[in-house]
Design an enzyme around this catalytic site. Structure first.
Site, mmCIF file in Angstrom:
data_model
loop_
_atom_site.group_PDB
_atom_site.id
_atom_site.type_symbol
_atom_site.label_atom_id
_atom_site.label_comp_id
_atom_site.label_asym_id
_atom_site.label_seq_id
_atom_site.Cartn_x
_atom_site.Cartn_y
_atom_site.Cartn_z
ATOM 1 C CG HIS A 239 -2.021 0.945 1.202
ATOM 2 N ND1 HIS A 239 -1.841 2.301 1.321
ATOM 3 C CD2 HIS A 239 -3.354 0.762 1.061
ATOM 4 C CE1 HIS A 239 -3.020 2.902 1.247
ATOM 5 N NE2 HIS A 239 -3.960 1.988 1.094
ATOM 6 C CG LEU A 253 -3.755 1.531 5.497
ATOM 7 C CD1 LEU A 253 -2.746 0.947 4.535
ATOM 8 C CD2 LEU A 253 -5.136 1.015 5.213
ATOM 9 C CG HIS A 383 -2.668 -3.026 2.503
ATOM 10 N ND1 HIS A 383 -3.032 -2.723 3.792
ATOM 11 C CD2 HIS A 383 -3.774 -2.820 1.745
ATOM 12 C CE1 HIS A 383 -4.304 -2.339 3.809
ATOM 13 N NE2 HIS A 383 -4.778 -2.411 2.584
ATOM 14 N NE ARG A 418 -7.082 -5.559 -1.607
ATOM 15 C CZ ARG A 418 -7.511 -4.575 -0.801
ATOM 16 N NH1 ARG A 418 -8.760 -4.185 -0.844
ATOM 17 N NH2 ARG A 418 -6.683 -4.011 0.052
HETATM 18 C C1 LIG Z 1 -5.605 -1.349 7.905
HETATM 19 C C2 LIG Z 1 -6.352 -1.990 6.792
HETATM 20 C C3 LIG Z 1 -7.314 -1.276 6.088
HETATM 21 C C4 LIG Z 1 -8.029 -1.875 5.041
HETATM 22 N N1 LIG Z 1 -8.992 -1.147 4.381
HETATM 23 C C5 LIG Z 1 -9.739 -1.756 3.420
HETATM 24 C C6 LIG Z 1 -10.802 -1.053 2.769
HETATM 25 O O1 LIG Z 1 -11.083 0.090 3.060
HETATM 26 N N2 LIG Z 1 -11.518 -1.696 1.830
HETATM 27 C C7 LIG Z 1 -11.254 -2.987 1.494
HETATM 28 O O2 LIG Z 1 -11.970 -3.522 0.642
HETATM 29 N N3 LIG Z 1 -10.260 -3.674 2.085
HETATM 30 C C8 LIG Z 1 -9.498 -3.091 3.037
HETATM 31 N N4 LIG Z 1 -8.484 -3.792 3.643
HETATM 32 C C9 LIG Z 1 -8.311 -5.193 3.333
HETATM 33 C C10 LIG Z 1 -9.354 -6.008 4.040
HETATM 34 O O3 LIG Z 1 -9.660 -5.435 5.280
HETATM 35 C C11 LIG Z 1 -8.901 -7.439 4.295
HETATM 36 O O4 LIG Z 1 -8.383 -7.966 3.133
HETATM 37 C C12 LIG Z 1 -10.086 -8.260 4.725
HETATM 38 O O5 LIG Z 1 -10.688 -7.701 5.858
HETATM 39 C C13 LIG Z 1 -9.732 -9.703 4.988
HETATM 40 O O6 LIG Z 1 -10.891 -10.345 5.466
HETATM 41 P P1 LIG Z 1 -10.957 -11.893 5.679
HETATM 42 O O7 LIG Z 1 -12.342 -12.192 6.112
HETATM 43 O O8 LIG Z 1 -10.424 -12.570 4.482
HETATM 44 O O9 LIG Z 1 -9.939 -12.151 6.847
HETATM 45 P P2 LIG Z 1 -9.817 -11.498 8.314
HETATM 46 O O10 LIG Z 1 -10.809 -10.451 8.581
HETATM 47 O O11 LIG Z 1 -8.413 -11.171 8.524
HETATM 48 O O12 LIG Z 1 -10.150 -12.714 9.227
HETATM 49 C C14 LIG Z 1 -9.283 -13.809 9.325
HETATM 50 C C15 LIG Z 1 -9.805 -14.688 10.406
HETATM 51 O O13 LIG Z 1 -9.158 -15.945 10.355
HETATM 52 C C16 LIG Z 1 -8.758 -16.316 11.641
HETATM 53 N N5 LIG Z 1 -7.623 -17.221 11.524
HETATM 54 C C17 LIG Z 1 -6.475 -17.035 10.824
HETATM 55 N N6 LIG Z 1 -5.677 -18.102 10.959
HETATM 56 C C18 LIG Z 1 -6.333 -18.990 11.751
HETATM 57 C C19 LIG Z 1 -6.029 -20.283 12.275
HETATM 58 N N7 LIG Z 1 -4.866 -20.877 12.013
HETATM 59 N N8 LIG Z 1 -6.940 -20.888 13.075
HETATM 60 C C20 LIG Z 1 -8.121 -20.289 13.376
HETATM 61 N N9 LIG Z 1 -8.464 -19.079 12.903
HETATM 62 C C21 LIG Z 1 -7.577 -18.431 12.112
HETATM 63 C C22 LIG Z 1 -8.440 -15.017 12.310
HETATM 64 O O14 LIG Z 1 -8.439 -15.149 13.694
HETATM 65 C C23 LIG Z 1 -9.586 -14.148 11.801
HETATM 66 O O15 LIG Z 1 -10.736 -14.360 12.566
HETATM 67 C C24 LIG Z 1 -7.756 -3.210 4.689
HETATM 68 C C25 LIG Z 1 -6.787 -3.927 5.397
HETATM 69 C C26 LIG Z 1 -6.083 -3.335 6.436
HETATM 70 C C27 LIG Z 1 -5.045 -4.126 7.159
#
Ligand SMILES: Cc1cc2nc3c(=O)[nH]c(=O)nc-3n(C[C@H](O)[C@H](O)[C@H](O)COP(=O)(O)OP(=O)(O)OC[C@H]3O[C@@H](n4cnc5c(N)ncnc54)[C@H](O)[C@@H]3O)c2cc1C
Ligand code: SF4
Ligand code: SF4
Ligand code: FES
Lengths: 606, 236
Positions: A239, A253, A383, A418
């Site tokens: 990022h 971020l 990021h 992305r």
């Molecule tokens: C600061 C920041 C700002 C962002 N802003 C944006 C935005 O404005 N718009 C946008 O579209 N995207 C944004 N992104 C990207 C986006 O937020 C993430 O890509 C997205 O939230 C990922 O969601 P997810 O459901 O895939 O995983 P996550 O929300 O990360 O959830 C992962 C889950 O898996 C669990 N987990 C992982 N490994 C294990 C394991 N071994 N055993 C059990 N549980 C496990 C974790 O505990 C967690 O509950 C941002 C990212 C960041 C870091």
């Protein structure tokens, strides 16, 4: 005594690993399809990465500019992804995102509104029209809280603060998972007809990152070791705007929303350097001067975007160049200025605080900088990973039957890069699809006995670090890996450095086998860090090998030794798989040509 | 894991460090098994709640230079919840409480495409409450829970804010006033405002959420005009 007496065993139809946006949405859907569903997460419920998302969720609702529709969103996503995207996923995503966002409103989300009472949408890099539904700069919080509060009333079994360390398979199919609870360190087995991975990303493989401790590539690694294919691992998004000062918050971020609201980038000479270089693909979509850029920010439909709102890969590289060529800010970044808009609008200070409240607080509290009057110092930060588990674009099932993946852990939608806002929508669209298809799969799957040898072996591996109380400090190994990936496989890559990185990874593997810890199994972060090492090393190796293999620059991958795009490389994705001998195998997987109607859309939007 | 006491660590502090950085440094260099919770390091997830020099706060948002120099920094777990280990407490009670609160129930969509027409002015109140990051610092500081242990009778400021967000959502049609009065124990709150003072999201918990809810409860169950009218009849 049966072997299973050593474990706490629970039975489910669908097991969702991860409780971010993707996991919760999948679980809600799976439950709606009548499957007995469990969700596991490493942190407390509601604390997953999704909570940190700021800018918004992309969906072509056309509430602010009615020229927007799914076709424009589709072509923006493909262009941003360097046309390596999975076209089926890009189509589903663009078509279904609006319904998924409206559904959140029906579940209690409270989005910012337009003057005529609809969901408000904002500009973001790479999106042609204002497309990101948002709530100030805390959209992720709104989304995860809505899903969590709705989800707990859908009969889900939630296992908080538990970590999966291995997937259980039988006859090539996934039949459950094994892991531990943080509180007591007890070993647990979750049996399931289908498993959905929703574990997020890999940012902790790098030193400077916007990601938390959770992002150790667990899902990618679990899938890989269970025999599934990974894809596009070379594409890691840096990022452009992370905090650079103070040192302890380096990488945190700074949302792209700052630029969406009119923030501009300047170097130490005060120059808006983003005007200096406009990529070919976007030359018809960029403002010709500052004046036109500002009109775009204000919603003038005839104006083109300011160059600060080009795609992240490009902006990050321009910032990198300014810093390297000695035009950076005092702490090694560049300046991002939003306060300047006071020259254009009345009440600029109040406006900034209203639109970007958490950025205002973040800088005020952590850096002592008032962003309404002072410029921020920013620089690139690791990021997001575009690559991940290769899945079927319709069902989200991986190459291993019964194993599904959705959200950041899955590959395909974003191709080589992305667009901001396309992740939150990804979570909703493909979380829903994964949940539905996992439930259907589980209903028809027969239950298989757990292979006790497999379970014993995995348990032994998990507990081994306790046998080496004098072993190597796992934190030191993790930090050495992060430094190497940062220095050798970062924004600008070369063959020589990446070969060096592979060498380092090889040595770190040996060291990680000697990692040891003291203390007991109860809430012991040293143990958790030791177990995470295998995942971090697996994804780091996949990133490095894939990046070496792609001899071109495209999207997030920039190679100094191959600085341009190659037509040859536009024809395949790189797939990674664990070979029979345990070594990592790479393959060029040909992309299928764009379907005629989709190709016509892309052509029309050029 | 009950019991235990303070243990001293000395940490070299550099520019801009926060308390959580120091805890991490101790983990990495001196005590790898020191337990604490954290995720975002930016005040967004509400994981790193603790008591710093006796004051409930987020470790990731407490800068070292705001603490008195030359004096030891006391870091303790939240006191209102049972301790699991070191700085980690068992906050599961909060998740149980939330589950009992009646969920969002929207009115029928206003428009044929399933959407609602709602204006910014109408959602602002609810949005203030939805900024909550569930750090539970307000629960930690509230004397009804902390000193009087009324966990079975009082839901605490966090869930009064949560209920207020639902009640003040312009689309919601549910009524939670009877629950607030009886099961949720809103009457226990005597408006000391300690919760508002510790909220890292600067939610005006007492003035904007609790007091209006109390007023609604009073309006619904103790209509003052009705009582006055009865007194009147008895005299005639
Ligand atoms: C600061 C920041 C700002 C962002 N802003 C944006 C935005 O404005 N718009 C946008 O579209 N995207 C944004 N992104 C990207 C986006 O937020 C993430 O890509 C997205 O939230 C990922 O969601 P997810 O459901 O895939 O995983 P996550 O929300 O990360 O959830 C992962 C889950 O898996 C669990 N987990 C992982 N490994 C294990 C394991 N071994 N055993 C059990 N549980 C496990 C974790 O505990 C967690 O509950 C941002 C990212 C960041 C870091
Ligand atoms: S104002 Fe009420 S809820 Fe808040 S701390 Fe005081 S008694 Fe508790
Ligand atoms: S209301 Fe404030 S103090 Fe209470 S849990 Fe929410 S954010 Fe924390
Ligand atoms: S770590 Fe997220 S609030 Fe402190």
């Amino acid at each position: 005594m049966s072997l299973l007496d050593k474990y706490i065993v629970t039975e489910h139809e669908v097991l969702v690993i991860g409780a971010g946006g993707a996991g919760l949405r999948a679980a809600i859907e799976s439950s709606a399809h009548g499957a007995k569903t469990a969700v596991i997460c490493k942190s407390l419920l509601g604390k997953a990465h999704t909570v940190m998302a700021e800018g918004g969720v992309a969906a072509a609702m056309g509430n602010v500019d009615d020229r927007d529709n799914w076709e424009v969103h589709f072509s923006d996503t493909m262009r941003g992804g360097g046309y390596l995207n999975n076209q089926v996923m890009a189509e589903h995503h663009a078509r279904e995102a609006p319904a998924r966002v409206r559904e959140l409103e029906a579940w209690g989300a409270v989005f910012d509104r337009t003057k005529d009472g609809k969901i408000l949408q904002r500009n973001f890099g790479g999106h042609r029209y204002p497309r990101l539904a948002h709530v100030g700069d805390r959209t992720g919080l709104e989304m995860i809280r809505t899903l969590q509060d709705h989800g707990v009333h859908q009969g889900l079994d939630v296992y908080m603060e538990m970590t999966v360390v291995s997937l259980l398979t039988s006859g090539g199919r996934v039949i459950g998972a094994m892991g531990y609870d943080r509180e007591r360190g007890r070993m647990r087995v979750w049996r399931a007809g289908a498993v959905v991975l929703a574990t997020g990303g890999i940012g902790k493989a790098y030193r400077i990152t916007s990601n938390s401790w959770e992002y150790t590539g667990d899902g990618q690694s679990l899938a890989y070791h269970a025999g599934a294919e990974l894809m596009d691992m070379e594409f890691v998004q840096f990022h452009p705007t992370g905090m650079v000062w103070p040192p302890s918050v380096r990488g945190l971020l700074v949302t792209e929303g700052v630029r969406g609201e009119g923030g501009v980038l300047r170097n130490s000479e005060g120059r808006r350097f983003m005007f200096d270089e406009i990529p070919e693909l976007y030359k018809n979509q960029v403002a010709k001067d500052e004046e036109e850029g500002w009109r775009y920010v204000c919603g003038d439909k005839n104006a083109q975007r300011p160059p600060e709102l080009l795609t992240r890969d490009h902006v990050a590289r321009c910032i990198n160049r300014e810093i390297k060529e000695g035009r950076g800010s005092p702490h090694g970044g560049v300046f991002l200025d939003i306060g300047w808009i006071k020259e254009r609008i009345p009440n600029a200070q109040a406006h900034i605080k209203k639109k970007l409240p958490s950025m205002y607080h973040q800088f005020m509290q952590l850096a002592g900088v008032d962003i309404t009057t002072e410029a921020m110092e920013v620089g690139p930060t690791t990021h997001y990973v575009m690559g991940g588990v290769r899945v079927c674009g319709d069902t989200q099932m991986s190459s291993v039957p019964g194993l599904f993946a959705a959200g950041e852990v899955a590959a395909g939608l974003h191709g080589a890069n992305r667009l901001g806002g396309n992740s939150l929508s990804d979570l909703l669209v493909f979380g829903q699809r994964a949940g539905e298809h996992a439930a259907k799969f589980a209903k028809s799957a027969k239950s298989d006995a757990i292979d006790s040898q497999q379970l014993e072996a995995e348990t032994k591996r998990a507990l081994e670090p306790f046998e080496r109380p004098e072993g190597e400090n796992p934190y030191a190994i993790q930090s050495d890996l992060q430094n190497s990936m940062q220095e050798l496989v970062g924004i600008v890559r070369t063959q020589k450095e990446m070969e060096q990185a592979l060498d380092v990874i090889g040595k770190l593997k040996v060291r990680s086998a000697r990692a040891g810890i003291s203390g007991h199994r109860e809430y012991n972060p040293g143990w958790h860090t030791a177990l995470d090492l295998r995942n971090l090393l697996t994804v780091s190796e996949a990133i490095t090998r894939s990046a070496l293999e792609r001899k071109e620059s495209r999207g997030a991958q920039f190679r100094d030794d191959y600085p341009s795009r190659s037509d040859e490389c536009s024809k395949f994705n790189i797939v990674t798989r664990k070979g029979a001998d345990g070594s990592m195998q790479l393959e060029h997987r040909p992309l299928s040509p764009l379907r005629a109607d989709l190709a016509a859309i892309v052509e029309k939007m050029k | 894991m009950q019991g235990g006491g303070f243990k001293d660590y000395s940490v070299e502090v550099t520019d801009g460090m926060v308390v959580l950085d120091c805890i991490h440094k101790i983990q990495a260099e001196q005590a790898p098994d020191l337990a604490c919770r954290w995720n975002c390091k930016a005040g967004k997830c509400g994981s790193c709640s603790a008591e710093i020099n006796g004051k409930p706060a987020l470790m990731c948002m407490t800068r070292m230079e705001t603490l008195p120099p030359g004096e030891p920094v006391m870091v303790e777990p939240m006191q209102t919840f049972p301790i699991i280990r070191d700085l980690v407490t068992d906050v599961s009670w909060n998740y149980e409480v939330k589950k009992k609160i009646k969920p969002f129930k929207p009115r029928k969509p206003d428009n044929a495409d399933g959407t609602w027409t709602v204006f910014q002015e109408d959602v602002e109140r609810s949005q203030e409450f939805r900024k909550c990051i569930e750090c539970f610092l307000c629960q930690d500081v509230c004397h009804v829970l902390r000193d009087h242990h009324k966990h079975d009778e009082f839901i605490g400021p966090r869930f009064l804010v949560f209920t207020a967000a639902l009640e003040m959502n312009p689309l919601d049609t549910e009524n939670r006033l009877a629950d607030l009065k009886d099961r949720d124990g809103i009457g226990y709150c005597n408006i000391t405002k300690c919760c508002t003072k510790v909220c890292p999201e600067h939610i005006t918990i007492t003035d904007n959420a609790i007091i209006p809810l109390k007023e609604r409860v009073v309006d619904e169950f103790y209509d003052p005009l009705t009582m006055l009218f009865r007194v009147f009849r008895a005299r005639s």
